[in-house]
Design an enzyme around this catalytic site. Structure first.
Site, mmCIF file in Angstrom:
data_model
loop_
_atom_site.group_PDB
_atom_site.id
_atom_site.type_symbol
_atom_site.label_atom_id
_atom_site.label_comp_id
_atom_site.label_asym_id
_atom_site.label_seq_id
_atom_site.Cartn_x
_atom_site.Cartn_y
_atom_site.Cartn_z
ATOM 1 N N LYS A 98 -19.137 57.616 -43.337
ATOM 2 C CA LYS A 98 -18.832 58.371 -44.303
ATOM 3 C C LYS A 98 -18.272 57.885 -45.664
ATOM 4 O O LYS A 98 -18.557 58.615 -46.764
ATOM 5 C CB LYS A 98 -17.457 59.452 -43.751
ATOM 6 C CG LYS A 98 -18.014 60.121 -42.699
ATOM 7 C CD LYS A 98 -18.576 61.489 -42.943
ATOM 8 C CE LYS A 98 -18.642 62.285 -41.823
ATOM 9 N NZ LYS A 98 -19.546 63.455 -41.775
ATOM 10 N N GLU A 120 -12.891 68.600 -46.842
ATOM 11 C CA GLU A 120 -12.800 68.918 -45.522
ATOM 12 C C GLU A 120 -12.989 67.819 -44.519
ATOM 13 O O GLU A 120 -13.740 66.836 -44.876
ATOM 14 C CB GLU A 120 -13.813 70.314 -45.325
ATOM 15 C CG GLU A 120 -15.207 69.536 -44.794
ATOM 16 C CD GLU A 120 -16.033 68.777 -45.761
ATOM 17 O OE1 GLU A 120 -15.688 68.975 -47.177
ATOM 18 O OE2 GLU A 120 -16.708 68.000 -45.646
ATOM 19 N N SER A 390 -22.766 55.545 -35.830
ATOM 20 C CA SER A 390 -22.365 56.096 -37.280
ATOM 21 C C SER A 390 -20.667 55.930 -37.249
ATOM 22 O O SER A 390 -20.022 55.911 -38.458
ATOM 23 C CB SER A 390 -22.429 57.919 -37.070
ATOM 24 O OG SER A 390 -21.891 58.496 -36.086
HETATM 25 C C1 LIG Z 1 -18.243 59.008 -36.833
HETATM 26 C C2 LIG Z 1 -19.117 60.227 -37.026
HETATM 27 N N1 LIG Z 1 -20.358 60.488 -36.950
HETATM 28 C C3 LIG Z 1 -21.043 61.613 -37.324
HETATM 29 C C4 LIG Z 1 -20.302 62.512 -37.910
HETATM 30 C C5 LIG Z 1 -20.701 63.914 -38.067
HETATM 31 O O1 LIG Z 1 -21.194 63.990 -39.411
HETATM 32 P P1 LIG Z 1 -22.749 64.076 -40.015
HETATM 33 O O2 LIG Z 1 -23.624 64.692 -38.799
HETATM 34 O O3 LIG Z 1 -22.907 64.513 -41.376
HETATM 35 O O4 LIG Z 1 -23.337 62.297 -39.792
HETATM 36 C C6 LIG Z 1 -18.813 62.460 -38.092
HETATM 37 C C7 LIG Z 1 -17.921 63.432 -38.755
HETATM 38 O O5 LIG Z 1 -16.814 63.443 -38.867
HETATM 39 C C8 LIG Z 1 -18.247 61.122 -37.749
HETATM 40 O O6 LIG Z 1 -17.084 60.877 -38.002
#
Ligand SMILES: Cc1ncc(COP(=O)(O)O)c(C=O)c1O
Lengths: 439, 278
Positions: A98, A120, A390
């Protein structure tokens, strides 16, 4: 940005407002001028070498980019025949991908002369990243978070407050991410003169889907370079979890115009799509408009938004970014649901085999990729899957401990039980009640 | 939406197009006053009471009635309206109820009856089908707070086919180009948003309101009505001096919540000046 000059280039650098029949600006007129200002500022900044240098410098010196690409052999061996690599966005400062988007947009906000950031957050990762950027750049920060999520991600609430942000629990509707977005939009309509709404994913009205993707493209660009350097070839598949879809778009972008690379997005399947308790908007496939974009949307016959369900607060959103809807419709990317139970099995597997505790969001991608490797069977021998890890799982330790019934008083309570029973995790986890957390 | 994004041919706002809302506003103008437009949510607190309350609006001087359609994600609404519509949804409200309520109010009053709805409810039913059913119920048209003309191709075409008004919003931040686009896309009247914010009663009328009205007039608007935050007779009089209509929502919803249709009647009379013979 590196610009591949191939003529076949088709999906890369697709600009908004529309992605096929998706995207657009389904927004109150009051916000259109602000969206125009954001778009204009973004387009100018992209051409400004100083801005690009600052984004790069912050990525390197603050976030810790480039993030690693790690082969996970023990995890892969349990999953199936394919080789598996993780793109380590979990190692970024603040613990997830993020931060890439947040630093970029915060710089844009400064460029626009705004003094206040609002955001948010679901899992709290985007809120933490925004609070971090606000602290770094000396801006005010308010984060809206569903009260269901402030409860299940209490650690991140404390982090945001330590960073000087105000956290506003949102008690309407499902009390999760979608309701936090509603409240942030209501704030923005009234505060737009001095406030930037730092949207945390590739959803929302134009230019957010295109702009947020752009700030995350570094994930795919680095991954492509790293795998070419390590293996001398492109992967056979890349995989990511999809909530709004920002980490997935960032990774996919590096490979969009390489047809030999399969793109897999894994949505939150909750208790299973057939139960209705899930967050798999693409799998469900109903077009609609919410929060400024036309995309796939979980909705009832009347067009009322249906509450989503997932063990993962960050994927608990009833729609998805419009570019994913487009990639799904064109068939360029494949989207599949992963249930809470599948996700948590892979969560545990990565902890045990590799010494990496993933975010529960990212564990959906682990589970989906493991399933893909199994499905390939013998054909998968020597194939390469790259998963976007992620985020890291520190914030999820309590949810996971509860899922695996390790909390005091639960049957796997390590104090009450013998040590071995709690540690091996060999037995499949007992199905969790409801969303897997205490009501 | 490559198809939906193509705006339909701009239409004029003149009453000769058969606009029921324009006729109601022009009738007020002929009496030397601004029109009074009252908002109440469909089905609040239940279907019968919401019909009774809307009828009280008309009896006490409202020229145009807005029936708000409860929606799960009302981003333009403040706490009072949110609370009311959330309650309606929680008791199992279904969309067809709106058309029944519109038909009942049209039947019982001379007011022009508009619905105010977030766009996904129209989108899900299909713009054509929604317009057809609204026209069949005798509705005058719709106000769509989260729809801008840029995305309104399908809605423009459907309202055109069914002779319905479509009211777009113009804001203090709208550029002259956008105001022009909004004015030419609107039919019935243009909704001037008086403040940057969501619905809810406010103590003062923002000084942006008059600028919004003037900007719309300069772009050729024949009827501009002002809403958001209007809650007292003094506001109504003040806005009535420069606008063609005054829109009140939250204050009426709070009255209905606290005192039922008779409270709506009393507040409407006070706001319209009906009790003093106007
Ligand atoms: C570690 C992590 N991965 C994925 C996401 C999902 O978001 P996005 O689909 O935009 O990658 C989040 C959202 O809070 C997150 O904290």
């Amino acid at each position: 940005m590196s610009a591949p000059a191939e003529e076949t280039q088709k999906y890369r650098d697709h600009e908004g407002p529309y992605f096929g029949s998706f995207g657009g600006r389904w927004m109150p007129e009051s916000l259109v001028a602000a969206l125009d200002e954001v778009e204009q500022t973004f387009r100018e900044a992209k051409q400004d070498p100083e801005f690009l240098a600052e984004v790069h410098r912050l990525g390197r010196d603050y976030t810790g980019r480039p993030s690693l690409l790690t082969e996970v052999k023990r995890f892969a061996a349990e999953a199936g025949p394919a080789r598996i690599f993780l793109k380590r966005e979990d190692l970024n400062h603040t613990g997830s991908h993020k931060i890439n988007n947040v630093l970029g947009q915060a710089l844009l906000a400064k460029r626009m002369g705004k003094t206040r950031l609002i955001a948010e957050t679901g899992a709290g990762q985007h809120g933490v990243a925004t609070a971090t950027a606000a602290a770094l750049m000396g801006m005010d920060c308010v984060v809206y978070m569903g009260s269901e999520d402030t409860r299940r991600q209490a650690l991140n609430v404390a982090r945001m407050r330590l960073l000087g942000a105000e956290v506003v629990p949102v008690d309407h509707g499902a009390k999760t991410l979608k309701d936090a977005i509603n409240e942030a939009l209501r704030d923005w309509v009234a505060s737009v003169e001095h406030t930037h709404y730092l949207l945390g994913t590739v959803a929302g009205p134009h230019p957010f889907p295109e702009m947020v993707r752009w700030f995350h493209q570094v994930i795919g660009d680095e991954t492509r370079e790293q795998i070419l350097a390590m293996e001398g070839r492109l992967p056979d598949a890349v995989a990511a979890c999809v909530g709004g879809g920002s980490n997935a778009m960032g990774l996919f972008h590096g490979f969009l115009d390489d047809p030999e690379v399969a793109l897999y997005g894994f949505e939150a399947g909750g208790d299973g799509v057939e139960t209705g308790r899930h967050a798999s908007a693409i799998t469900l496939g109903r077009s609609g408009v919410l929060h400024g974009a036309r995309s796939f949307l979980m909705q009832d016959e009347d067009g009322q938004t249906v509450d989503s369900h997932s063990i993962s607060a960050g994927l608990d959103y009833p729609s998805v970014g419009p570019e994913h809807a487009y990639l799904a419709e064109t068939g360029r990317a494949t989207y599949e649901p992963v249930t809470d139970a599948e996700c948590m099995a892979s969560f545990e597997m990565l902890c045990r085999t590799e010494g990496i505790i993933p975010a529960i969001e990212s564990a959906h991608a682990l589970a989906g990729a493991a399933r893909l490797s199994r499905k390939w069977g013998a054909e998968g021998e020597g194939k390469i899957i790259i998963i976007n890890l992620s985020g890291r799982g520190d914030k999820d330790v309590e949810t996971a401990a509860e899922w695996f019934r390790m909390l005091p008083g639960q049957e796997n309570d390590p104090v009450a039980e013998t040590e071995t029973a709690a540690k091996t995790g060999d037995e499949s986890p007992s199905p969790a009640p409801e969303t897997g957390v205490q009501a | 939406m490559s198809t939906e994004a193509t705006p339909a041919e701009p239409s004029t706002q003149a009453p000769k197009t058969g606009s029921k809302t324009a006729e109601a506003i022009e009738a007020a103008r002929a009496q030397g006053r601004a029109a009074f437009i009252g908002y109440l949510p469909a089905g609040y607190p239940d279907k019968e009471t919401s019909i009774a309350a809307a009828i009280e609006l008309a009896r006490n001087g409202a020229d145009v009635i807005e029936i708000g359609v409860p929606y799960s994600d009302p981003v333009m609404d403040g706490p009072v309206i949110q609370q009311a519509t959330t309650e309606v949804l929680a008791r199992g409200f279904r969309l067809p109820e709106v058309f029944e309520i519109v038909a009942a109010v049209v039947e019982a009053t001379d007011a022009a009856v508009l619905v105010m709805t977030y766009y996904n409810l129209i989108d899900r039913m299909g713009a054509e089908e929604f317009a057809r059913r609204l026209a069949e119920a005798g509705g005058a048209g719709a106000i769509t707070p989260d729809l801008i003309p840029d995305e309104a191709g399908a809605w423009m075409a459907a309202t055109e086919r069914h002779g319905l008004d479509r009211v777009f919003l113009t804001a203090p931040t709208s550029s002259p180009e956008r105001v022009a686009q909004i004015v030419s896309a609107s039919r019935g009247f243009v909704y001037g948003v008086s403040v940057m914010g969501v619905t809810g009663a406010r103590d003062q009328v923002s000084d942006a309101a008059e600028r919004v009205v003037n900007a719309a007039r300069s772009a050729g608007a024949e009827r501009v009505c002002v809403g958001l935050g209007v809650s007292t007779r003094a506001h109504v009089e003040e806005i009535g001096r420069y606008a063609d209509g005054v829109i009140v929502g939250t204050a009426l919803v709070a009255a209905l919540r606290d005192g039922g249709p008779s409270a709506v009647a009393a507040l409407t009379a006070e706001l319209t000046g009906a009790e003093t013979g106007r």
